[in-house]
Design a protein around this motif. Structure first.
Motif, PDB file in Angstrom:
ATOM      1  N   ARG A  62       0.833  -1.200   0.000  1.00  8.02           N
ATOM      2  CA  ARG A  62       0.000   0.000   0.000  1.00  8.02           C
ATOM      3  C   ARG A  62       0.867   1.250   0.000  1.00  8.02           C
ATOM      4  N   ALA A  63       0.455   2.231  -0.786  1.00 11.56           N
ATOM      5  CA  ALA A  63       1.116   3.531  -0.813  1.00 11.56           C
ATOM      6  C   ALA A  63       0.047   4.612  -0.907  1.00 11.56           C
ATOM      7  N   GLU A  64       0.258   5.695  -0.166  1.00 12.71           N
ATOM      8  CA  GLU A  64      -0.687   6.807  -0.151  1.00 12.71           C
ATOM      9  C   GLU A  64       0.106   8.103  -0.220  1.00 12.71           C
ATOM     10  N   VAL A  65      -0.225   8.950  -1.202  1.00 12.30           N
ATOM     11  CA  VAL A  65       0.513  10.201  -1.409  1.00 12.30           C
ATOM     12  C   VAL A  65      -0.484  11.311  -1.727  1.00 12.30           C
ATOM     13  N   ALA A  66      -0.261  12.480  -1.149  1.00 14.02           N
ATOM     14  CA  ALA A  66      -1.066  13.668  -1.462  1.00 14.02           C
ATOM     15  C   ALA A  66      -0.144  14.731  -2.051  1.00 14.02           C
ATOM     16  N   ASP A  67      -0.593  15.347  -3.138  1.00 11.38           N
ATOM     17  CA  ASP A  67       0.185  16.390  -3.798  1.00 11.38           C
ATOM     18  C   ASP A  67      -0.785  17.328  -4.511  1.00 11.38           C
ATOM     19  N   LYS A  68      -0.286  18.453  -4.987  1.00 10.12           N
ATOM     20  CA  LYS A  68      -1.145  19.419  -5.664  1.00 10.12           C
ATOM     21  C   LYS A  68      -1.611  18.917  -7.031  1.00 10.12           C
ATOM     22  N   ASP A  69      -0.817  18.064  -7.665  1.00 17.48           N
ATOM     23  CA  ASP A  69      -1.133  17.541  -8.990  1.00 17.48           C
ATOM     24  C   ASP A  69      -1.243  16.021  -8.909  1.00 17.48           C
ATOM     25  N   TYR A  70      -2.248  15.455  -9.572  1.00 17.22           N
ATOM     26  CA  TYR A  70      -2.427  14.009  -9.471  1.00 17.22           C
ATOM     27  C   TYR A  70      -1.292  13.255 -10.153  1.00 17.22           C
ATOM     28  N   LEU A  71      -0.660  13.845 -11.170  1.00 20.75           N
ATOM     29  CA  LEU A  71       0.454  13.173 -11.842  1.00 20.75           C
ATOM     30  C   LEU A  71       1.653  13.021 -10.910  1.00 20.75           C
ATOM     31  N   CYS A  72       1.960  14.068 -10.167  1.00 18.87           N
ATOM     32  CA  CYS A  72       3.064  13.992  -9.203  1.00 18.87           C
ATOM     33  C   CYS A  72       2.752  12.995  -8.101  1.00 18.87           C
ATOM     34  N   ALA A  73       1.516  13.000  -7.628  1.00 12.47           N
ATOM     35  CA  ALA A  73       1.113  12.064  -6.579  1.00 12.47           C
ATOM     36  C   ALA A  73       1.172  10.630  -7.089  1.00 12.47           C
ATOM     37  N   LEU A  74       0.757  10.397  -8.317  1.00 17.56           N
ATOM     38  CA  LEU A  74       0.796   9.059  -8.897  1.00 17.56           C
ATOM     39  C   LEU A  74       2.236   8.574  -9.074  1.00 17.56           C
ATOM     40  N   ASP A  75       3.121   9.465  -9.530  1.00 19.16           N
ATOM     41  CA  ASP A  75       4.536   9.108  -9.679  1.00 19.16           C
ATOM     42  C   ASP A  75       5.155   8.736  -8.339  1.00 19.16           C
ATOM     43  N   GLU A  76       4.898   9.533  -7.320  1.00 15.55           N
ATOM     44  CA  GLU A  76       5.465   9.274  -5.994  1.00 15.55           C
ATOM     45  C   GLU A  76       4.904   7.985  -5.398  1.00 15.55           C
ATOM     46  N   ALA A  77       3.612   7.753  -5.589  1.00  9.27           N
ATOM     47  CA  ALA A  77       3.007   6.516  -5.075  1.00  9.27           C
ATOM     48  C   ALA A  77       3.607   5.299  -5.776  1.00  9.27           C
ATOM     49  N   GLU A  78       3.851   5.409  -7.068  1.00  5.95           N
ATOM     50  CA  GLU A  78       4.471   4.304  -7.796  1.00  5.95           C
ATOM     51  C   GLU A  78       5.886   4.042  -7.287  1.00  5.95           C
ATOM     52  N   ASP A  79       6.640   5.106  -7.028  1.00  6.38           N
ATOM     53  CA  ASP A  79       8.000   4.945  -6.499  1.00  6.38           C
ATOM     54  C   ASP A  79       7.983   4.276  -5.129  1.00  6.38           C
ATOM     55  N   ARG A  80       7.076   4.695  -4.261  1.00  4.50           N
ATOM     56  CA  ARG A  80       6.979   4.092  -2.931  1.00  4.50           C
ATOM     57  C   ARG A  80       6.591   2.617  -3.021  1.00  4.50           C
ATOM     58  N   MET A  81       5.660   2.316  -3.914  1.00  7.17           N
ATOM     59  CA  MET A  81       5.225   0.936  -4.092  1.00  7.17           C
ATOM     60  C   MET A  81       6.378   0.074  -4.611  1.00  7.17           C
ATOM     61  N   LEU A  82       7.135   0.591  -5.544  1.00  8.46           N
ATOM     62  CA  LEU A  82       8.267  -0.142  -6.102  1.00  8.46           C
ATOM     63  C   LEU A  82       9.320  -0.427  -5.032  1.00  8.46           C
ATOM     64  N   ARG A  83       9.579   0.561  -4.159  1.00  4.78           N
ATOM     65  CA  ARG A  83      10.521   0.348  -3.050  1.00  4.78           C
ATOM     66  C   ARG A  83      10.047  -0.753  -2.116  1.00  4.78           C
TER      67      ARG A  83
END
Length: 94
Positions: A62-83
């Motif tokens: 599970r990964a949960e990220v909040a950001d001003k733009d959904y693209l940035c939040a999606l990228d960060e969530a993908e990075d966290r999930m990959l880790r």
């Protein structure tokens, strides 16, 4: 991997769906075809929150990220999930 996209107060366009499928497509090599991925996008006051949950034979990532733009939040969530996935598979197969 089965991907289920749900939203709350967020307009889903074909571009959003394509972007989510593209991002989670990078994680498919770690999971069998019957794994379930849930993506929930919520628009809040000033942020967009992206939650990704993957269920696979008793394992939950599970990964949960909040950001001003959904693209940035999606990228960060993908990075966290990959880790998380790499860390878990590293410990399981050593």
């Amino acid at each position: 991997m089965n991907i289920r996209l749900t939203t709350s107060k967020f307009n889903v366009t074909p571009d959003v769906t394509e972007r989510v499928n593209q991002k989670l497509g990078k994680l498919e090599k770690f999971f069998p075809a019957d794994a379930q991925a849930n993506v929930h996008i919520v628009e809040q006051k000033n942020n967009v929150k992206v939650e990704i949950t993957i269920f696979n034979h008793g394992l939950i990532f599970r990964a949960e990220v909040a950001d001003k733009d959904y693209l940035c939040a999606l990228d960060e969530a993908e990075d966290r999930m990959l880790r998380q996935i790499r860390k878990n598979f590293q410990y399981r197969f050593q």
